[in-house]
Scaffold this motif. Structure first.
Motif, short mmCIF file in Angstrom:
data_model
loop_
_atom_site.label_atom_id
_atom_site.label_comp_id
_atom_site.label_asym_id
_atom_site.label_seq_id
_atom_site.Cartn_x
_atom_site.Cartn_y
_atom_site.Cartn_z
N ALA A 129 0.84 -1.19 0.00
CA ALA A 129 0.00 0.00 0.00
C ALA A 129 0.88 1.25 0.00
O ALA A 129 1.86 1.32 0.73
N GLY A 130 0.54 2.20 -0.84
CA GLY A 130 1.30 3.43 -0.91
C GLY A 130 2.50 3.40 -1.83
O GLY A 130 3.20 4.39 -1.99
N THR A 131 2.75 2.24 -2.46
CA THR A 131 3.88 2.13 -3.39
C THR A 131 3.66 3.06 -4.58
O THR A 131 2.55 3.18 -5.10
N VAL A 132 4.72 3.72 -5.00
CA VAL A 132 4.66 4.65 -6.14
C VAL A 132 5.59 4.13 -7.23
O VAL A 132 6.77 3.88 -6.98
N LYS A 133 5.04 3.97 -8.43
CA LYS A 133 5.85 3.53 -9.57
C LYS A 133 5.97 4.70 -10.54
O LYS A 133 4.98 5.34 -10.87
N THR A 156 8.72 2.29 -2.27
CA THR A 156 7.88 1.64 -1.28
C THR A 156 8.00 2.40 0.03
O THR A 156 9.11 2.68 0.48
N PRO A 157 6.86 2.76 0.66
CA PRO A 157 6.91 3.55 1.89
C PRO A 157 7.75 2.88 2.98
O PRO A 157 7.70 1.67 3.17
N ASN A 158 8.53 3.72 3.68
CA ASN A 158 9.39 3.25 4.76
C ASN A 158 9.47 4.33 5.85
O ASN A 158 10.55 4.68 6.30
N GLY A 159 8.31 4.91 6.19
CA GLY A 159 8.27 5.99 7.17
C GLY A 159 7.63 7.23 6.57
O GLY A 159 7.20 7.22 5.42
N ASP A 160 7.58 8.30 7.36
CA ASP A 160 6.98 9.54 6.91
C ASP A 160 7.86 10.20 5.85
O ASP A 160 8.98 10.64 6.14
N TRP A 193 19.22 -1.19 -9.27
CA TRP A 193 19.95 -0.56 -8.17
C TRP A 193 18.96 -0.32 -7.04
O TRP A 193 17.86 0.18 -7.28
N LYS A 194 19.32 -0.67 -5.83
CA LYS A 194 18.45 -0.43 -4.67
C LYS A 194 18.96 0.77 -3.90
O LYS A 194 20.15 1.06 -3.91
N GLY A 195 18.03 1.47 -3.25
CA GLY A 195 18.43 2.63 -2.49
C GLY A 195 17.32 3.17 -1.62
O GLY A 195 16.40 2.43 -1.24
N THR A 196 17.40 4.46 -1.36
CA THR A 196 16.43 5.13 -0.50
C THR A 196 16.01 6.45 -1.14
O THR A 196 16.67 6.93 -2.06
#
Length: 136
Positions: free
Chosen positions: A28-32, A54-58, A77-80
């Motif tokens: 839920a809340g994932t943005v593509k 993918t949501p991981n906090g505010d 590539w994975k990141g934040t």
């Protein structure tokens, strides 16, 4: 007996298919977003890019960037990411799949598109590497 076997088989298939669909469904809340990136060493080429946040906090996200890097093939590539993925400013970082290279990016929305500059920071100091443009 035959009808019972058929009913159990059909129900089992539906149950299994539902579990698989749930496992494949985005959180839920994932943005593509899709778009392109330009590498400064190839300024005339726009490389197709997909980003999944993918949501991981505010206003914090786990990010996966997938693109085709020409002869080197597809990479993820994975990141934040941090920020507003609808209208505001965004910044983050990404890591090469082998873990030896790192980049940072920052930018903001303009005309409905997220426009960011990216820098390689593997050696510590940021070195400009290009731009990426994403939209939903």
């Amino acid at each position: 007996m035959r009808k019972s076997f058929l009913a159990v088989t059909v129900f089992g298939c539906l149950l299994f298919a539902g579990a698989c669909a749930a496992a494949d469904a985005p959180a839920a809340g994932t943005v593509k977003m899709t778009g392109t990136f330009v590498w400064d060493h190839q300024p005339a080429q726009n490389h197709p890019l997909t980003a999944i946040f993918t949501p991981n906090g505010d206003k914090k996200w786990t990010a996966v960037f997938t693109f085709d890097w020409g002869p080197k093939g597809a990479q993820s590539w994975k990141g934040t990411a941090e920020g507003d993925l609808k209208t505001g400013e965004v910044k983050g970082e990404g890591f090469h799949p082998d873990g030896r290279r790192k980049f940072t990016y920052s930018g903001k929305f303009k005309d409905g598109k997220l426009v960011c500059s990216h820098n390689e920071t593997t050696s510590g100091a940021p070195a400009a590497t290009g731009t990426m443009t994403l939209s939903q």
